[in-house]
Design an enzyme around this catalytic site. Structure first.
Site, PDB file in Angstrom:
ATOM      1  N   ARG A  29       0.838  -1.217   0.000  1.00 22.11           N
ATOM      2  CA  ARG A  29       0.000   0.000   0.000  1.00 22.11           C
ATOM      3  C   ARG A  29       0.871   1.265   0.000  1.00 22.11           C
ATOM      4  O   ARG A  29       0.549   2.233  -0.669  1.00 22.11           O
ATOM      5  CB  ARG A  29      -0.954  -0.035   1.186  1.00 22.11           C
ATOM      6  CG  ARG A  29      -1.885  -1.253   1.047  1.00 22.11           C
ATOM      7  CD  ARG A  29      -3.270  -1.025   1.520  1.00 22.11           C
ATOM      8  NE  ARG A  29      -4.148  -2.013   0.876  1.00 22.11           N
ATOM      9  CZ  ARG A  29      -5.201  -2.560   1.437  1.00 22.11           C
ATOM     10  NH1 ARG A  29      -5.530  -2.236   2.659  1.00 22.11           N
ATOM     11  NH2 ARG A  29      -5.941  -3.409   0.770  1.00 22.11           N
ATOM     12  N   CYS A  77      16.925 -21.410   1.710  1.00 22.21           N
ATOM     13  CA  CYS A  77      17.581 -21.573   0.400  1.00 22.21           C
ATOM     14  C   CYS A  77      19.091 -21.685   0.583  1.00 22.21           C
ATOM     15  O   CYS A  77      19.824 -20.693   0.424  1.00 22.21           O
ATOM     16  CB  CYS A  77      17.210 -20.387  -0.494  1.00 22.21           C
ATOM     17  SG  CYS A  77      17.907 -20.441  -2.146  1.00 22.21           S
ATOM     18  N   SER A 109      18.304 -14.789   6.597  1.00 16.28           N
ATOM     19  CA  SER A 109      17.759 -14.060   5.440  1.00 16.28           C
ATOM     20  C   SER A 109      18.409 -12.697   5.328  1.00 16.28           C
ATOM     21  O   SER A 109      18.683 -12.204   4.225  1.00 16.28           O
ATOM     22  CB  SER A 109      16.243 -13.888   5.595  1.00 16.28           C
ATOM     23  OG  SER A 109      15.656 -15.117   5.952  1.00 16.28           O
ATOM     24  N   ILE A 131       9.764 -15.745  14.846  1.00 16.01           N
ATOM     25  CA  ILE A 131       9.154 -15.870  16.184  1.00 16.01           C
ATOM     26  C   ILE A 131      10.222 -15.880  17.276  1.00 16.01           C
ATOM     27  O   ILE A 131       9.925 -15.679  18.441  1.00 16.01           O
ATOM     28  CB  ILE A 131       8.271 -17.134  16.306  1.00 16.01           C
ATOM     29  CG1 ILE A 131       9.085 -18.416  16.125  1.00 16.01           C
ATOM     30  CG2 ILE A 131       7.090 -17.075  15.365  1.00 16.01           C
ATOM     31  CD1 ILE A 131       8.366 -19.677  16.602  1.00 16.01           C
ATOM     32  N   ASP A 132      11.476 -16.122  16.894  1.00 10.50           N
ATOM     33  CA  ASP A 132      12.523 -16.352  17.904  1.00 10.50           C
ATOM     34  C   ASP A 132      13.038 -15.088  18.603  1.00 10.50           C
ATOM     35  O   ASP A 132      13.665 -15.182  19.654  1.00 10.50           O
ATOM     36  CB  ASP A 132      13.713 -17.076  17.270  1.00 10.50           C
ATOM     37  CG  ASP A 132      13.393 -18.513  16.915  1.00 10.50           C
ATOM     38  OD1 ASP A 132      12.365 -19.028  17.405  1.00 10.50           O
ATOM     39  OD2 ASP A 132      14.155 -19.132  16.146  1.00 10.50           O
ATOM     40  N   GLY A 175      12.925 -22.339  19.551  1.00 16.65           N
ATOM     41  CA  GLY A 175      14.103 -21.497  19.747  1.00 16.65           C
ATOM     42  C   GLY A 175      15.345 -22.341  19.577  1.00 16.65           C
ATOM     43  O   GLY A 175      15.889 -22.867  20.547  1.00 16.65           O
ATOM     44  N   GLY A 190       4.289 -18.509  35.318  1.00 15.63           N
ATOM     45  CA  GLY A 190       4.679 -18.924  36.675  1.00 15.63           C
ATOM     46  C   GLY A 190       5.412 -20.253  36.668  1.00 15.63           C
ATOM     47  O   GLY A 190       5.291 -21.049  37.615  1.00 15.63           O
ATOM     48  N   ALA A 191       6.194 -20.488  35.610  1.00 12.85           N
ATOM     49  CA  ALA A 191       6.926 -21.770  35.533  1.00 12.85           C
ATOM     50  C   ALA A 191       7.927 -21.868  36.687  1.00 12.85           C
ATOM     51  O   ALA A 191       8.476 -20.854  37.127  1.00 12.85           O
ATOM     52  CB  ALA A 191       7.661 -21.848  34.204  1.00 12.85           C
ATOM     53  N   ARG A 259       4.186 -21.232  15.388  1.00 13.25           N
ATOM     54  CA  ARG A 259       4.491 -20.416  14.217  1.00 13.25           C
ATOM     55  C   ARG A 259       3.237 -19.938  13.479  1.00 13.25           C
ATOM     56  O   ARG A 259       3.314 -19.063  12.621  1.00 13.25           O
ATOM     57  CB  ARG A 259       5.372 -21.214  13.246  1.00 13.25           C
ATOM     58  CG  ARG A 259       6.814 -21.312  13.665  1.00 13.25           C
ATOM     59  CD  ARG A 259       7.764 -20.739  12.624  1.00 13.25           C
ATOM     60  NE  ARG A 259       7.729 -21.477  11.414  1.00 13.25           N
ATOM     61  CZ  ARG A 259       8.685 -22.319  11.001  1.00 13.25           C
ATOM     62  NH1 ARG A 259       9.750 -22.515  11.750  1.00 13.25           N
ATOM     63  NH2 ARG A 259       8.584 -22.942   9.868  1.00 13.25           N
TER      64      ARG A 259
HETATM   65  O1  F6P Z   1      11.417 -19.745  12.828  1.00 14.09           O
HETATM   66  C1  F6P Z   1      12.409 -20.060  13.742  1.00 14.09           C
HETATM   67  C2  F6P Z   1      12.237 -21.462  14.159  1.00 14.09           C
HETATM   68  O2  F6P Z   1      10.910 -21.544  14.524  1.00 14.09           O
HETATM   69  C3  F6P Z   1      13.085 -22.029  15.259  1.00 14.09           C
HETATM   70  O3  F6P Z   1      12.713 -21.687  16.537  1.00 14.09           O
HETATM   71  C4  F6P Z   1      12.931 -23.491  14.995  1.00 14.09           C
HETATM   72  O4  F6P Z   1      13.920 -24.240  15.556  1.00 14.09           O
HETATM   73  C5  F6P Z   1      12.985 -23.539  13.510  1.00 14.09           C
HETATM   74  O5  F6P Z   1      12.435 -22.327  13.075  1.00 14.09           O
HETATM   75  C6  F6P Z   1      12.256 -24.671  12.890  1.00 14.09           C
HETATM   76  O6  F6P Z   1      12.356 -24.545  11.508  1.00 14.09           O
HETATM   77  P1  F6P Z   1      11.776 -25.575  10.462  1.00 14.09           P
HETATM   78  O7  F6P Z   1      10.295 -25.402  10.453  1.00 14.09           O
HETATM   79  O8  F6P Z   1      12.397 -25.194   9.185  1.00 14.09           O
HETATM   80  O9  F6P Z   1      12.170 -26.913  10.964  1.00 14.09           O
END
Ligand code: F6P
Length: 326
Positions: A29, A77, A109, A131-132, A175, A190-191, A259
């Site tokens: 946009r 890739c 990337s 997400i990490d 992670g 609260g782990a 994810r």
């Molecule tokens: O996106 C990062 C991540 O979620 C990591 O935390 C995880 O170990 C990895 O990707 C898993 O990647 P894939 O789906 O390619 O196995």
């Protein structure tokens, strides 16, 4: 300096993260309102090599803001580590008339974008999407908050059943090289303990903490395990806890559920702002930059500062979950 651009490309690369679609929408946009044509490149860097280009107009990014995944698809890739491959990619981009590239992804990337720019001078802008939350130079990456919310919901549910049956659970969160999700989820649920991705486990201490908790009347223990290099690591830890310390535990691996899903407000908000900033950066002549969040503000930074892995964002909070659960 303002640069007159006719056409730019966008790609999403590496692990997808909720909010990537919001960033794509925002880029399209903003670019169109600057009379810049936008080409969507499918499946990351692989899509350049396979010439998987698709013109993105206003309608193509309608009704995607609330959807997880990425409408441009993604891939890892490894071929892009080769100089020859990057040269070929540049030639294809040039033939397509793409004058600047916006890459939404993680540090791998970003490294690809940075190297491509060093070798070919094509302008590149990175938007942190993983997400990490483990990219150097930014305190926020798109998708982190949604993944944390998803994991918190799952841990809360497991706590219910753990309480009902007086159990200890090891819950593994994502992670590979980062403990950001584990630390935030541990604090928010609260782990009783958080086991970091890089850490050797002190089984004696974990067992001691569990026993102490039981002694003072706790009915359940939740230990959050960062997956580390080996997904399924929690099973090994559970086995060892039984063998060495005679502690029984159940294991739950949250996996890729973290994810997916509709992005939460922060992921929508920051990706929207980052998309605008990325186009503005290209227009104002930035060539080797990333859009980052620092002290809560979206800004432009040099890509040189941002293509490394950094597991530091939540490092200050090590031990917090444990101290709050005592
Ligand atoms: O996106 C990062 C991540 O979620 C990591 O935390 C995880 O170990 C990895 O990707 C898993 O990647 P894939 O789906 O390619 O196995």
């Amino acid at each position: 300096m303002t640069k007159k651009l006719k056409k730019i490309g966008i790609l999403t690369s590496g692990g997808d993260s909720p909010g990537m679609n919001c960033a794509i929408r925002s880029i399209v946009r903003t670019a169109l309102s600057n009379q810049i044509e936008v080409v969507g490149i499918e499946r990351g860097y692989l899509g350049i090599l396979n010439k998987k280009f698709r013109k993105l107009d206003v309608a193509s990014v309608g009704n995607i803001l609330q959807r997880g995944g990425t409408i441009l698809y993604t891939s890892r890739c490894p071929e892009f580590h080769e100089k020859e491959t990057r040269k070929k990619a540049f030639e294809i981009l040039q033939a397509e008339g793409i004058e600047g590239l916006i890459v939404i992804g993680g540090n791998g990337s970003f490294m690809g974008a940075w190297t491509l720019h060093q070798e070919t001078q094509i302008p590149v802008i990175g938007i942190p999407g993983t997400i990490d939350n483990d990219i150097s130079g930014t305190e926020y990456t798109i998708g982190f908050d949604t993944a944390v919310e998803t994991a918190i919901g799952a841990v809360d549910k497991i706590r219910d059943t753990a309480e009902a049956s007086d159990r200890t659970f090891l819950i593994e969160v994502m992670g590979a090289n980062s403990s950001s999700i584990a630390l935030k989820v541990g604090i928010c649920t609260g782990a009783e303990n958080v086991l970091l991705s890089t850490e050797l486990v002190d089984y004696k201490k974990v067992a001691q903490d569990i026993r102490k908790g039981i002694k003072r009347g706790k009915r359940s223990s939740i230990i959050i395990v960062a997956e580390g290099k080996k997904p399924g690591r929690a099973y090994d830890i559970s086995k060892k806890l039984l063998e060495d310390e005679n502690i029984q535990s159940k294991v739950a691996i949250l996996g890729h559920i973290q994810r997916g899903g509709s992005p939460v407000s922060n992921d929508r908000f920051f990706s929207g702002l980052m998309g605008i900033e990325a186009v503005n950066a290209l227009v104002s002549g930035c060539e080797n930059h990333a859009i980052v969040v620092r002290s809560g503000k979206v800004m432009v930074a040099n890509l040189d500062e941002c293509h490394d892995k950094a597991d530091t964002v939540y490092a200050d909070y090590i031990g917090v979950a444990e101290s709050l659960s005592k």
